[in-house]
Design a protein around this motif. Structure first.
Motif, PDB file in Angstrom:
ATOM      1  N   SER A   1      47.083  30.282  48.386  1.00 24.54           N
ATOM      2  CA  SER A   1      48.447  30.284  47.836  1.00 24.54           C
ATOM      3  C   SER A   1      48.839  31.634  47.236  1.00 24.54           C
ATOM      4  O   SER A   1      50.014  31.884  46.993  1.00 24.54           O
ATOM      5  CB  SER A   1      48.611  29.179  46.791  1.00 24.54           C
ATOM      6  N   GLY A   2      47.883  32.504  47.004  1.00 21.81           N
ATOM      7  CA  GLY A   2      48.212  33.821  46.469  1.00 21.81           C
ATOM      8  C   GLY A   2      48.446  34.868  47.554  1.00 21.81           C
ATOM      9  O   GLY A   2      48.553  36.051  47.243  1.00 21.81           O
TER      10      GLY A   2
ATOM     11  N   HIS B   1      46.150  32.717  41.029  1.00 24.04           N
ATOM     12  CA  HIS B   1      45.520  32.473  42.323  1.00 24.04           C
ATOM     13  C   HIS B   1      44.104  33.024  42.286  1.00 24.04           C
ATOM     14  O   HIS B   1      43.758  33.772  41.385  1.00 24.04           O
ATOM     15  CB  HIS B   1      46.336  33.163  43.421  1.00 24.04           C
ATOM     16  N   VAL B   2      43.320  32.676  43.309  1.00 29.40           N
ATOM     17  CA  VAL B   2      41.889  32.957  43.262  1.00 29.40           C
ATOM     18  C   VAL B   2      41.576  34.433  42.973  1.00 29.40           C
ATOM     19  O   VAL B   2      40.716  34.745  42.132  1.00 29.40           O
ATOM     20  CB  VAL B   2      41.161  32.439  44.531  1.00 29.40           C
ATOM     21  N   ALA B   3      42.264  35.353  43.628  1.00 24.33           N
ATOM     22  CA  ALA B   3      41.942  36.776  43.448  1.00 24.33           C
ATOM     23  C   ALA B   3      42.257  37.237  42.019  1.00 24.33           C
ATOM     24  O   ALA B   3      41.578  38.117  41.481  1.00 24.33           O
ATOM     25  CB  ALA B   3      42.714  37.629  44.465  1.00 24.33           C
ATOM     26  N   VAL B   4      43.267  36.637  41.425  1.00 21.69           N
ATOM     27  CA  VAL B   4      43.624  36.981  40.044  1.00 21.69           C
ATOM     28  C   VAL B   4      42.625  36.339  39.075  1.00 21.69           C
ATOM     29  O   VAL B   4      42.215  36.958  38.092  1.00 21.69           O
ATOM     30  CB  VAL B   4      45.076  36.557  39.743  1.00 21.69           C
ATOM     31  N   ARG B   5      42.211  35.108  39.378  1.00 20.37           N
ATOM     32  CA  ARG B   5      41.221  34.437  38.509  1.00 20.37           C
ATOM     33  C   ARG B   5      39.867  35.148  38.546  1.00 20.37           C
ATOM     34  O   ARG B   5      39.107  35.102  37.589  1.00 20.37           O
ATOM     35  CB  ARG B   5      41.053  32.965  38.920  1.00 20.37           C
ATOM     36  N   ASN B   6      39.578  35.785  39.672  1.00 21.12           N
ATOM     37  CA  ASN B   6      38.296  36.501  39.778  1.00 21.12           C
ATOM     38  C   ASN B   6      38.230  37.703  38.841  1.00 21.12           C
ATOM     39  O   ASN B   6      37.143  38.163  38.500  1.00 21.12           O
ATOM     40  CB  ASN B   6      38.081  36.991  41.214  1.00 21.12           C
ATOM     41  N   ARG B   7      39.365  38.213  38.446  1.00 16.47           N
ATOM     42  CA  ARG B   7      39.380  39.446  37.672  1.00 16.47           C
ATOM     43  C   ARG B   7      39.998  39.251  36.275  1.00 16.47           C
ATOM     44  O   ARG B   7      39.571  39.856  35.308  1.00 16.47           O
ATOM     45  CB  ARG B   7      40.153  40.505  38.471  1.00 16.47           C
TER      46      ARG B   7
ATOM     47  N   VAL C   1      33.450  39.418  45.101  1.00 13.10           N
ATOM     48  CA  VAL C   1      34.571  38.476  45.013  1.00 13.10           C
ATOM     49  C   VAL C   1      35.880  39.158  45.417  1.00 13.10           C
ATOM     50  O   VAL C   1      36.035  40.372  45.290  1.00 13.10           O
ATOM     51  CB  VAL C   1      34.717  37.865  43.594  1.00 13.10           C
ATOM     52  N   VAL C   2      36.818  38.334  45.886  1.00  9.70           N
ATOM     53  CA  VAL C   2      38.092  38.883  46.341  1.00  9.70           C
ATOM     54  C   VAL C   2      38.976  39.207  45.134  1.00  9.70           C
ATOM     55  O   VAL C   2      39.045  38.426  44.185  1.00  9.70           O
ATOM     56  CB  VAL C   2      38.781  37.914  47.339  1.00  9.70           C
ATOM     57  N   VAL C   3      39.582  40.385  45.176  1.00  7.34           N
ATOM     58  CA  VAL C   3      40.492  40.807  44.096  1.00  7.34           C
ATOM     59  C   VAL C   3      41.727  41.470  44.718  1.00  7.34           C
ATOM     60  O   VAL C   3      41.736  41.828  45.891  1.00  7.34           O
ATOM     61  CB  VAL C   3      39.824  41.796  43.097  1.00  7.34           C
ATOM     62  N   ARG C   4      42.749  41.613  43.893  1.00 10.03           N
ATOM     63  CA  ARG C   4      43.946  42.358  44.288  1.00 10.03           C
ATOM     64  C   ARG C   4      43.634  43.846  44.185  1.00 10.03           C
ATOM     65  O   ARG C   4      43.397  44.352  43.083  1.00 10.03           O
ATOM     66  CB  ARG C   4      45.081  42.068  43.317  1.00 10.03           C
TER      67      ARG C   4
ATOM     68  N   PHE D   1      43.964  27.472  48.046  1.00  9.00           N
ATOM     69  CA  PHE D   1      43.107  28.666  47.991  1.00  9.00           C
ATOM     70  C   PHE D   1      43.848  29.905  48.508  1.00  9.00           C
ATOM     71  O   PHE D   1      43.655  31.006  47.996  1.00  9.00           O
ATOM     72  CB  PHE D   1      41.826  28.431  48.806  1.00  9.00           C
TER      73      PHE D   1
END
Lengths: 163, 289
Positions: free
Chosen positions: A137-138, B103-109, A62-65, A135
Motif C-alpha cells: 500500500s505504500g 507503510h512497511v518501508a516507513v515502519r522499517n525506519r 529491510v526495505v526503506v524509502r 503490504f
C-alpha cells in the motif's frame, strides 16, 4: 566520520555486494547518490517525500524509502538496489510473473514494487490478497490499477510455498 | 525537491547531543528515523542549521519489560515494536495500533520516540501513550525529567520537551489483567494519515464499563483525553442511553480542526461513530475473555 560541519563527508558502504567509498554532500539523499554517483538508475525518484515508493531500496536487510535517508547515513551500511536484487535472481520468479500477468505498463513504479514485494516473499509466510495489498500500500502505481500486481505477487507466493 | 544546506553530526554519545542542543537550540533538529523530518527538508518546509543524527546511540534502542511497565527506547523502530512479543503480551493497544502506522518501508525506519516527540496530531503512538498513561523521559545537560503523557502534548507539534532536551525513552504501564484495548482509525487509504481515530483502554465488568480512557486523535490539534465522555461512561452499563450520553459529551470534549480531509462537523461525526464501534468492540472483547 563523526563531526561534520562542512558540506561534504566521506562514506564507505556496500552496494550490491561491492564496497564503495565516495565523498557525498551531507544534504544529498540516498537515491540521488545511487543514481548520480553510482549510475544505478533502477531506483526511481517520484515524489521525493516518501509517498510514492518508487525509490524503495534495501538497507541493512529491510526495505526503506531511499529519498527519506541521507547518503551520509549509509556509511557502513549494506545496500541492495533493484540491480543487485535482479542479479542475485532472488526475485527472478516474481519478475517472470510480472511479465506474465502484465503487472507493469510504464514501469516507473516496478523497481519499488519488486523491492517491497521481495520483503513479503522473503518472510516465507502465506498472505491473502488483502494482506498483499496492505503490504504494497505504500507503493503507487498509476497504470495498472494494482490488480495485476497483486496477481503476480500472489502467484509467486503460491509457487514458492508449493515448491 | 532537494533539501537545503545544513550541517550534519553523527552523535557518538548523549553528552555530545546535549552539548549540540545547548549550542544550537531550535536551529538543531534531531534526526532519528527521519520519516517526517526528511520530507520537510526535501520540501524545504524547514531549514535547520544542523542535523544531529542519533541513529548510532545504542542506549536509546530496545524494548524491555520492567516492574509493571514496558520501556520503549526512543530509537525503537516501528517494525521492531510491531514484531515485539513484549509489546504483544503487555501493551495490546500499541500492538493493535501499529499496523495503522504508515507503510512497511516507513515502519522499517521510523522510530517510536520520533513519532511521540514530533507530536503530529494524526499520529497513532502519541494517542496510545496518552491512553495508557505513559511517561516520557527527556534528558539534557540540565538533567533528566519524567513527564506524564497528560502534560507532554501541548498543541500542534508542541510538547513539553525543551529545545535543549532529547526524548530518550517512553515508559508505558503494562495493561492490567481484566482490561481491554481497542484502536480504531479512519484514513483515505490504509496507512495514510488518519482523518479520525480513537485509542480506547477500558475495564469492563459484566456489561458495566467500570472505567475507560478515551483518547481521540487526528481531528484535534493534539491527542485529546475525552474527560466528559469518560465521566459519562464510568460505572454505566453499555446500552443505548449510555451511548447517547457518551456521544453527546464529545461535543464539549472535542474541538475538531478543519483540514483537507474534511470539516469540523464531519470529523466530530466520525469520532462519534468510532466511539460507538470502539465500545461495542470493547464490551465484546471483555465478554469473550
Amino acid at each position: 566520520m563523526t563531526m561534520n560541519t562542512e558540506d561534504t563527508a566521506e562514506i564507505t558502504c556496500t552496494v550490491n555486494g561491492e564496497r564503495v567509498t565516495r565523498t557525498v554532500r551531507v544534504r544529498q539523499h540516498l537515491v540521488d547518490f545511487l543514481r548520480g554517483e553510482l549510475q544505478l538508475t533502477g531506483s526511481h525518484l517520484g515524489c521525493e517525500h516518501g509517498i510514492c515508493g518508487a525509490c524503495s531500496v534495501r538497507v541493512g536487510g529491510v526495505v526503506v524509502r531511499g529519498c527519506l535517508m541521507l547518503a551520509v547515513q549509509a556509511d557502513g551500511a549494506e545496500i541492495v538496489t533493484i540491480e543487485g536484487l535482479t542479479d542475485s535472481e532472488e526475485v527472478a520468479d516474481l519478475q517472470e510473473n510480472f511479465v506474465a500477468r502484465n503487472a507493469l505498463q510504464c514501469g516507473f513504479c516496478t523497481p519499488g514494487m519488486l523491492m517491497t514485494a521481495a520483503e513479503l516473499l522473503a518472510s516465507g509466510r502465506p498472505a491473502s490478497r488483502e494482506q498483499i495489498r496492505e503490504f504494497l500500500s505504500g507503493n503507487f502505481c498509476r497504470c495498472t490499477g494494482y490488480h495485476a500486481i497483486v496477481d503476480a505477487v500472489e502467484a509467486t507466493l503460491r509457487q514458492r510455498l508449493e515448491g | 525537491m532537494k533539501a537545503p544546506r545544513f550541517s550534519y553530526v553523527r552523535a557518538e554519545s548523549l553528552e555530545q547531543v546535549f552539548e549540540l542542543l545547548k549550542q544550537y537550540g531550535e536551529d538543531a533538529r534531531i534526526l532519528a528515523g527521519g520519516q517526517s523530518l526528511i520530507p520537510t527538508l526535501n520540501m524545504r518546509l524547514s531549514q535547520p542549521a544542523i542535523l544531529i543524527d542519533i541513529n548510532r546511540l545504542d542506549m536509546l534502542k530496545g524494548i524491555s519489560a520492567g516492574d509493571g511497565a514496558v520501556r520503549i527506547g526512543a530509537l525503537a523502530r516501528h517494525a521492531e515494536v510491531a514484531e515485539s512479543p513484549v509489546i504483544a503480551a503487555r501493551l495490546p493497544l500499541i500492538a493493535a495500533a501499529m499496523p495503522h502506522v504508515a507503510h512497511v518501508a516507513v515502519r522499517n525506519r521510523g522510530t517510536f520516540g520520533g513519532s511521540v516527540a514530533l507530536a503530529d496530531p494524526a499520529a497513532e503512538m502519541p494517542a496510545c501513550v496518552l491512553a495508557l498513561g505513559g511517561t516520557l523521559v527527556v534528558a539534557g545537560a540540565r538533567g533528566r525529567r519524567e513527564i506524564a503523557a497528560e502534560d507532554f502534548f501541548r498543541g500542534l507539534y508542541e510538547t513539553a520537551r525543551e529545545p535543549d532536551e532529547i526524548l530518550v525513552e517512553v515508559r508505558v504501564p503494562t495493561e492490567a489483567p481484566g482490561t481491554v484495548s481497542v484502536f480504531l482509525e479512519l484514513a483515505q487509504r490504509h496507512g495514510d494519515f488518519a482523518i479520525a481515530g480513537l485509542a480506547c483502554h477500558a475495564r469492563i465488568e459484566g456489561d458495566t464499563v467500570a472505567d475507560a480512557r478515551l483518547v481521540y486523535f487526528a481531528s484535534e490539534d493534539r491527542p485529546r483525553l475525552a474527560k466528559g465522555a469518560m465521566a459519562a461512561l464510568a460505572g454505566k452499563a453499555w446500552n443505548d442511553g449510555t451511548r447517547a450520553a457518551v456521544i453527546g459529551a464529545l461535543t464539549d470534549d472535542l474541538d475538531p480542526m478543519t483540514n483537507l480531509d474534511g470539516g469540523a462537523a464531519m470529523k466530530l461525526h466520525l469520532q462519534r461513530v468510532l466511539t460507538g464501534r470502539a465500545l461495542d468492540a470493547a464490551v465484546a472483547q471483555a465478554r469473550a475473555a
